[in-house]
Every structure is written in structure tokens, then in C-alpha cells.
Write a protein that holds these residues in place. Structure first.
Motif, PDB file in Angstrom:
ATOM      1  N   ALA A  72      -2.084  -3.478  -9.682  1.00  0.00           N
ATOM      2  CA  ALA A  72      -2.769  -2.548  -8.973  1.00  0.00           C
ATOM      3  C   ALA A  72      -4.338  -2.926  -8.652  1.00  0.00           C
ATOM      4  O   ALA A  72      -4.894  -2.715  -9.713  1.00  0.00           O
TER       5      ALA A  72
ATOM      6  N   ASP B 290      -6.375  -1.462  -6.518  1.00  0.00           N
ATOM      7  CA  ASP B 290      -7.239  -0.584  -5.917  1.00  0.00           C
ATOM      8  C   ASP B 290      -6.434   0.799  -6.294  1.00  0.00           C
ATOM      9  O   ASP B 290      -5.437   0.879  -5.359  1.00  0.00           O
ATOM     10  N   ASP B 291      -6.636   1.576  -7.218  1.00  0.00           N
ATOM     11  CA  ASP B 291      -5.881   2.965  -7.370  1.00  0.00           C
ATOM     12  C   ASP B 291      -6.668   4.094  -7.269  1.00  0.00           C
ATOM     13  O   ASP B 291      -6.404   5.234  -7.673  1.00  0.00           O
TER      14      ASP B 291
ATOM     15  N   TYR C 293       0.894  -1.108  -0.106  1.00  0.00           N
ATOM     16  CA  TYR C 293      -0.014   0.159   0.165  1.00  0.00           C
ATOM     17  C   TYR C 293       0.729   1.168  -0.160  1.00  0.00           C
ATOM     18  O   TYR C 293       1.838   1.141   0.550  1.00  0.00           O
TER      19      TYR C 293
ATOM     20  N   LEU D  20      -5.319   7.711  -5.852  1.00  0.00           N
ATOM     21  CA  LEU D  20      -4.432   8.597  -6.578  1.00  0.00           C
ATOM     22  C   LEU D  20      -4.851   9.836  -7.052  1.00  0.00           C
ATOM     23  O   LEU D  20      -5.931   9.683  -7.693  1.00  0.00           O
TER      24      LEU D  20
ATOM     25  N   ILE E  73      -2.767   3.891  -3.521  1.00  0.00           N
ATOM     26  CA  ILE E  73      -2.992   2.990  -4.195  1.00  0.00           C
ATOM     27  C   ILE E  73      -2.425   1.524  -3.350  1.00  0.00           C
ATOM     28  O   ILE E  73      -1.929   1.799  -2.363  1.00  0.00           O
TER      29      ILE E  73
END
Lengths: 111, 117
Positions: B54, B56-57, B33, B60, B47
Motif C-alpha cells: 500500500a 498511499d492509504d 486504486y 481510508l 487507498i
């Protein structure tokens, strides 16, 4: 949206006095709640989490779903408890693994 | 064993420059993470990687930020055209399987303090 609120930026108590660090949360599902601590010049580390129901360094925290709170308590503060404390929430059960943190409370224990 | 490490510990750059921040997770941790902590705030999620991808981004802030984890271990956070508002401490954390209560504890690195002049 998930949110964590720590209303106190700074909390000063005398050594031996009880401590309560407040944490309230907003989350639509079943959250998992954590307390992280950061001592001076050290990295952020997990203190305790609600599902383990442990007492760590004399600290306890109970999840109150009715009041959406997860306050951190200790009956007798020690000087070594002085640190920055962050309450955090995770939606692990819903597949959301990110931690959402509060702004933190700086605990200062006065000798 | 060794904890999460991050390099550099401090980075000073000029507005408009490109920077790379590196994270070495705890050996065997599959999840990694990135968080950003601005002054007076708690860490904010950027992220999350599961293995090389990835997962879960959503954190960002814009397309100037990008992160990779090509071999499922070390990760690099890349910031293009840095702005003064990017100044913060960038934290990396790692864990075992985040889907299980016994293995999802996130262990944090010491952070990289980024200052954009």
C-alpha cells in the motif's frame, strides 16, 4: 489540499447547441487535469486529459492556470453526449497519484 | 482484453457485520486504486497499491477499513463492523506505472454497491 469544484449539478441543452461544463480546481503545485465520463449503466471512463491536448468525441478542454479552470466544451451537442461528467485532478508530478474528483455534472441533451 | 472486474456487484449487509469486496485489475497493471462514491458525490480516494504494498492509504476513513493485495494482482477491501454510513459504491481502478504520463491512465471497474441496513 487539492479540491475540484463543478458548480453545475445538472446542465440541459438542446441538440446542436454548444456545451460548456465548468470545472475549477485548487492545487498548490502543477496539477494534471482530467475529464471522466459515465454513460448510463456503464463504468467510469477517461474522456480526455489536459496534457494530451486532444479532441475526443468533439470535446476539448483547455487548462487555464490563471483562472485555475479546466472547462469542457463541445460546439454542437449530440443526444449520445447525455451522461455524467466528472472533472478530476492528480498531483502526479509531485508523486501523488490519487485522483481527486468533483461532484460531477449531469449533462442532458434534449432532442 | 478484459477490463477491471469487481465482485460482488451488490452487497447487502447488516450493521456491525464484516464484508469483503474483491477487485481483479487489468492483467499487467501494477497499480491498483480503491475509491468510494457516495450518492451525489464524485469518487473519493481510499487507498493505492503499487505491487503488493500500500503506497498511499491516506484516504481510508478509519481503522475499520483495510485492504490487501498479497500477490500484486487481485485486491480485497475489508470493512469491519460496518455502519450505515459505509453504504456507497466502492470502485476499483488499475493502471500501469502511475509515474509516467503515458501509462498512468486509471481504468475503472463497474463498482460494488454496498448497502448497510
Amino acid at each position: 489540499a487539492q479540491r475540484v469544484t463543478q458548480p453545475e449539478k445538472l446542465l440541459s441543452v438542446f441538440k446542436g447547441a454548444p456545451v460548456e461544463l465548468k470545472c475549477n480546481y485548487s492545487y498548490s503545485g502543477s496539477p494534471e487535469l482530467f475529464w471522466y465520463v459515465q454513460y448510463s449503466r456503464q463504468r467510469l471512463q477517461l474522456l480526455l486529459r489536459h496534457i494530451s491536448r486532444e479532441s475526443i468525441k468533439g470535446f476539448t478542454a483547455d487548462l487555464n492556470k490563471g483562472e485555475t479552470s479546466f472547462h469542457l466544451k463541445k460546439p454542437f451537442a449530440q443526444e449520445e453526449d447525455s451522461a455524467m461528467y466528472y472533472c478530476a485532478l492528480s498531483g502526479r508530478l509531485a508523486g501523488s497519484y490519487q485522483l481527486t474528483f468533483g461532484k460531477g455534472t449531469k449533462l442532458s441533451v434534449i432532442p | 482484453g478484459a477490463g477491471v472486474s469487481q465482485t460482488p456487484s451488490n452487497k447487502v449487509t447488516e450493521k456491525g457485520k464484516y464484508v469483503e469486496l474483491r477487485c481483479d485489475p487489468i492483467s499487467g497493471h501494477t497499480a491498483l486504486y480503491w475509491y468510494r462514491q457516495s450518492l451525489g458525490q464524485g469518487p473519493e480516494f481510499l487507498i493505492y497499491f503499487q505491487g503488493t504494498g500500500a503506497a498511499d492509504d491516506s484516504g481510508l476513513p478509519n481503522d475499520r477499513f483495510f485492504a490487501v493485495r498479497p500477490e500484486g494482482s487481485v485486491s480485497t477491501l475489508k470493512i469491519q463492523r460496518t455502519e450505515r454510513g459505509d453504504s456507497a459504491v466502492y470502485l476499483c481502478a488499475s493502471s500501469f506505472d502511475p509515474g509516467l504520463a503515458d501509462t498512468d491512465t486509471q481504468y475503472f471497474g463497474p463498482g460494488t454497491r454496498l448497502t448497510v441496513l
